[in-house]
Design an enzyme around this catalytic site. Structure first.
Site, PDB file in Angstrom:
ATOM      1  CB  ALA A  62      -0.885  -0.012   1.239  1.00  0.00           C
ATOM      2  N   GLY A 103      -0.737  -5.125   0.716  1.00  0.00           N
ATOM      3  CA  GLY A 103      -1.694  -4.826  -0.345  1.00  0.00           C
ATOM      4  C   GLY A 103      -1.241  -5.345  -1.701  1.00  0.00           C
ATOM      5  CD  GLU A 106      -4.601  -7.494   1.670  1.00  0.00           C
ATOM      6  OE1 GLU A 106      -4.246  -6.301   1.652  1.00  0.00           O
ATOM      7  OE2 GLU A 106      -5.448  -7.945   2.463  1.00  0.00           O
ATOM      8  CD  GLU A 126      -0.944  -6.812   5.719  1.00  0.00           C
ATOM      9  OE1 GLU A 126      -0.339  -7.879   5.935  1.00  0.00           O
ATOM     10  OE2 GLU A 126      -1.317  -6.470   4.584  1.00  0.00           O
TER      11      GLU A 126
END
Ligand code: NAD
Length: 709
Positions: A62, A103, A106, A126
C-alpha cells in the site's frame, strides 16, 4: 503521465503498473488499474490480461503516505478492484517479481492465477504493525494453503519466495523471463480453455480446520505474548473464514482489521518505525556533515564481543583486522567465529559461499603495526579502565591521525579514554549488544570532545551494519544499562519482599520480555553480575542499597546455569523452582527485617517497569538521551522490550505518568532517594490527561526542565 500502461501482445493485454520506486497502490495507480481493466474488457482481441510491475518490483504494498489520510478512502479502493477482477470475464494473471507484500500480495491474490520469478517475495507483514490484512489477504491465503499454514504465515508476517509459493500452491508457475513467461502462460490457458476457480470460491482446504487446531494455536500465542492483539484477531478471522461464506468472511476480516487500526499497539509499532529514523538526527551535528569513509576496521580483543563485532562488519562486507594480545586468545576468537558461521550454514540461514566470503574478510594479528590501513578501531578488551587507557594510548601511536578510536565499554568513562590519546575529537563509544552479530542495536556514546564528524560517522555506521542506532551522552551506563539497573534492582527487592523468581519471571515474560530477569541472570552467570555490582557498590551513596541476594547465591556456589543452580535449579537446560534458593532469599529478608507479603501480577509489572520510565525521564532531564523515542529505540532493539508496547517511555505515558511518579515516591521511601521521581516526570504528570504534552512533544534541544514548559 500514465500510472498503468496498456498494451497487447497477441491475445493478451498487458497492464504495466508504473509508480516508481515500489509501484505502491496510490490513488492514481488504483484509478489507472480500473481504467485499464475497462479497456481490456472492451478490447475484443484481448482474451486474457497480465498484471505486471515496471522496474524492480510488482506492487510492493500500500502507499504508506496515504495511511490515515482522506486519500486512503478515494475510490476505487483496492477491495473494489479485487471484486472486479474476481468477476472479470477474461482471465487475469498476476506476474510477480521483486516483492508483493501486504496490499501488493492482496492484489496478486485477487487475480485468477499467479506466475512469478523464483526469487520474488510474498507476504502479509501487517501483523508487524499491529494490524491484519484488510483486503482479504488472510481469507484468500487460507483458501490456497489451508488453515494451519495460513495461521503461521499471517500471525508471523513471514515472507516466502516464489519457489516456496509454487510448492505451497500460491503460485501457478515459475518463469525466468517474467513478461514473456506470463504472456505465454495466459495464451496457453486461453488456448486450452484452462479454468481457474476464483479463490474465494475454493473451499477444499477449509475442511482441514478443527477446533483443537485453533485452541492450540491460541495457547501457543498466549504463552509467548498474551496481550498482543493482532495475532489473536488473525486467528479469529482464519477460524471464522473456515465457517462463514466467502463474502461474510471478507467482511469479518475487514471489520477486525479496522478495529486494530484504532489500537495503542498499532500506534506503538507505527511510532517504532518513525523513532528509529528520528534517532539518527543529532541537533548539533548538521545534516550536511559528511561521515568519514570506513573501509577497514580493527577490533581489539577477540573475546565474546570482539568476535561478534568482527562478524557484524564482515557480514556487511567490510574488512576486519582482529587484534588480541596473545596468539592463543586470537585463535580462540577465530575458532568462535568459525563455529558461529558453521552453525549458520548448518541451519541454512547462510550459504557456505557467504561464510567463506565473510571469513576471508577477517584477518588476525597480535601486532599494532598491522593496523596501518584501518579507518576505525573498536576496542573490546576486558572492562578495566587502566587496561583500556593503555590500549587507547597504543592505538593513538599506531594508527593514522584520521582513524576513529571507539570503545565497546558498557559503562566506563569515554572522556577518561579520550584523555589517553592525542585525538579526543576522534574518540567515541560504540556500544554493541551480545551477541553483537545478531542484536539490532548500536548505542553510540559521545564524549565531551567528540567531533561532529566522528558522531556522524558512527551514526552512519549503524546503517551500514543494519542496526537501529541511538546516541547517548557519556555517563555511567549510558542510556540502556543506566536504566537496566533499576529494573534488575527492583526484581531483587521484589524477592526480598515476598515474590518468587518464577512469579517475577512469568510476569516479565507475559509482559513481552524475551526472558525474565532471573532466568537471564542464571544464563549470564551470577558471578558476572556480582562483579559488576561490586563496582557499583563503590559509587553508591551511603543511603542507597543493593539487595544482597546475588552475593549470597554466589557465596553458596550458585553461579546460575553453568553450576546447575542459581535462582533456579537446572537439569540440563530444564529449570525448576528450588526451595534452597527460596530459603536463601527468605534468610536475606529476615536479616534485613523486611516484612514479606503477596504481590499481584499487576503490582509486580509496575514495580519492574515503572522505574525504567522514571530513570528514562532523568536521562532526558540531564541530556543523556535526546528524545524519549531514542530511549525506546534502545530498549526495543537492545533489551527485547516488546515493540508492541512502544518502549518504556511510550508505555509509561499510556500507563499514566502520575502512577509512575507515585510509585517512584514509594520506592524512594523503601530503597533510597535514587528511586525518587524525576522532576521532568513530575512536571509532565501534573497536567491533566489530554491537557499536558507528552514525551514526544518535548523540544529536542532545550536543556533539562525548560523542556516541560
Ligand atoms: P571477553 O573477556 O570475552 O573478551 C575480552 C578479550 O580481550 C579477550 O579475548 C582478551 O584476550 C582480550 N584482551 C585483554 N587484554 C587485551 C589487550 N591488552 N590487548 C588486546 N586484547 C586484550 O570480554 P567481552 O565480554 O567480549 O567484553 C569486552 C568489552 O565489551 C568489555 O568492555 C565489556 O564491558 C563490553 N561489553 C560486553 C558485553 C557482553 O554481554 N559480554 C556487552 C556489551 C559490552
Amino acid at each position: 503521465m500514465s500510472f498503468v500502461d496498456y498494451d497487447r501482445e497477441g491475445a493478451v493485454a498487458v497492464l504495466t503498473i508504473r509508480n516508481p520506486p515500489v509501484n505502491s497502490l496510490a490513488v492514481p495507480v488504483r484509478m489507472g488499474l480500473d481504467a485499464a481493466l475497462d479497456r481490456a474488457l472492451a478490447d475484443d482481441a484481448a482474451r486474457a490480461v497480465v498484471l505486471i510491475g515496471a522496474g524492480r518490483t510488482f506492487v510492493s504494498g500500500a502507499e504508506i503516505s496515504e495511511f490515515g489520510t482522506p486519500k486512503a478512502r478515494v475510490e476505487p479502493l483496492l477491495t473494489m478492484i479485487q471484486r472486479r477482477i474476481d468477476a472479470f470475464p477474461k482471465l487475469v494473471v498476476a506476474a510477480v517479481h521483486g516483492t508483493a507484500l501486504g496490499g501488493g500480495f492482496e492484489l496478486a491474490l485477487a487475480c485468477h492465477a499467479r506466475v512469478a520469478v523464483a526469487d520474488a517475495r510474498f507476504g502479509l507483514p501487517e501483523v508487524n504493525l499491529g494490524l491484519m490484512p484488510g483486503a482479504g489477504g488472510g481469507q484468500r491465503l487460507l483458501r490456497l494453503v489451508g488453515p494451519a499454514l495460513a495461521l503461521e504465515l499471517v500471525t508471523t508476517g513471514k515472507s516466502f519466495s516464489g519457489e516456496d509459493g509454487l510448492r505451497l500452491g500460491v503460485i501457478d508457475a515459475l518463469v525466468d523471463d517474467l513478461r514473456a513467461g506470463a504472456v505465454r502462460f495466459a495464451e496457453e490457458a486461453v488456448r486450452t480453455g484452462r479454468r481457474f476457480a476464483p479463490i474465494m470460491e475454493r473451499g477444499e482446504r477449509l475442511g482441514e480446520a478443527s477446533p483443537a487446531m485453533f485452541a492450540e494455536f491460541r495457547a501457543r500465542l498466549a504463552a509467548k505474548a498474551p496481550d498482543r492483539l493482532a495475532p489473536f484477531a488473525i486467528v479469529d478471522a482464519i477460524e471464522a473464514g473456515c465457517k462463514l461464506s466467502g463474502p461474510e468472511a471478507l467482511v469479518y476480516e475487514k471489520q477486525r482489521s479496522m478495529e486494530l487500526k484504532e489500537t495503542d499497539q498499532h500506534r506503538a509499532l507505527k511510532r517504532a518505525f518513525f523513532i528509529e529514523r528520528a534517532a539518527r538526527k543529532i541537533p548539533d551535528v548538521p545534516e550536511t556533515t559528511v561521515p568519514q569513509p570506513i573501509r577497514r576496521v580493527a577490533v581489539i580483543g577477540a573475546g565474546t564481543m570482539g568476535s561478534g563485532i568482527a562478524m557484524t562488519f564482515a557480514n556487511a562486507g567490510l574488512g576486519v583486522t582482529l587484534l588480541d594480545h596473545s596468539p592463543e586468545a586470537l585463535a580462540r576468537g577465530r575458532h568462535a567465529i568459525e563455529q558461529t558461521y558453521a552453525r549458520s550454514v548448518a541451519s541454512g540461514s547462510i550459504t557456505a559461499a557467504a561464510m567463506d566470503t565473510a571469513l576471508e574478510l577477517v584477518r588476525g594479528t597480535t601486532d599494532y603495526d598491522d593496523l596501518g590501513d584501518i579507518d576505525l578501531a573498536i576496542e573490546a578488551v576486558f572492562e578495566r579502565l587502566d587496561l583500556k587507557r593503555e590500549v587507547f594510548a597504543r592505538l593513538d601511536r599506531a594508527t593514522a591521525r584520521h582513524v576513529i578510536l571507539a570503545t565497546n565499554t558498557s559503562s566506563l568513562d569515554i572522556d577518561a579514554l579520550a584523555a589517553a590519546t592525542s585525538r579526543p575529537d576522534k574518540v567515541v563509544g560504540t556500544h554493541f549488544f551480545a551477541p553483537a552479530h545478531k542484536m539490532k542495536l548500536l548505542e553510540n556514546v559521545r564524549g565531551a570532545k567528540t567531533s561532529a564528524e566522528t558522531i556522524a560517522t558512527v551514526m552512519a555506521l549503524g546503517r551500514t551494519l543494519g542496526k537501529a542506532t541511538a546516541l547517548a551522552r557519556n555517563c555511567d551506563g549510558f542510556i540502556g544499562n543506566r536504566m537496566l539497573q533499576y529494573y534488575t534492582g527492583q526484581a531483587e527487592f521484589l524477592l526480598e519482599q515476598g515474590a518468587t523468581p518464577e512469579q517475577v519471571d512469568r510476569v516479565a515474560v507475559a509482559f513481552g520480555m524475551p526472558m525474565g530477569p532471573f532466568a537471564m541472570r542464571d544464563l549470564t552467570g551470577i558471578d558476572v553480575g556480582v562483579l559488576v555490582r561490586q563496582a557499583r557498590r563503590l559509587t553508591l551513596a551511603s543511603q542507597e542499597r543493593l539487595s544482597d541476594i546475588p552475593e549470597r547465591l554466589f557465596a553458596a556456589g550458585r553461579l546460575g546455569q553453568k553450576s546447575g543452580a542459581g535462582y533456579y535449579r537446572y537439569e540440563g537446560k530444564a529449570k525448576f523452582a528450588d526451595p534452597a534458593a527460596l530459603e536463601i532469599i527468605a534468610q536475606v529478608a529476615r536479616e534485613r527485617g523486611i516484612a514479606r507479603r503477596d504481590f499481584s501480577d499487576a503490582e509486580i509489572r509496575d514495580r519492574l517497569f515503572f522505574p525504567l520510565v522514571n530513570e528514562g525521564a532523568k536521562l532526558l532531564e540531564d541530556g543523556t538521551a535526546l528524545r524519549a523515542g531514542d530511549i525506546d529505540v534502545v530498549w526495543i532493539n537492545g533489551y527485547g522490550f516488546p515493540a508492541y508496547r512502544g518502549g518504556p517511555m511510550f508505555w509509561g505515558e499510556l500507563s499514566g505518568l502520575a502512577a509512575v511518579r507515585d510509585l517512584a515516591r514509594e520506592l524512594a521511601d523503601e530503597n533510597g532517594p535514587r528511586w525518587g521521581p524525576s522532576a521532568l516526570l513530575c512536571e509532565l504528570a501534573r497536567k491533566a490527561p489530554g491537557e499536558g504534552r507528552g514525551w514526544d512533544d518535548l523540544p529536542v534541544t532545550a536543556p533539562a526542565l525548560a523542556r516541560a514548559g
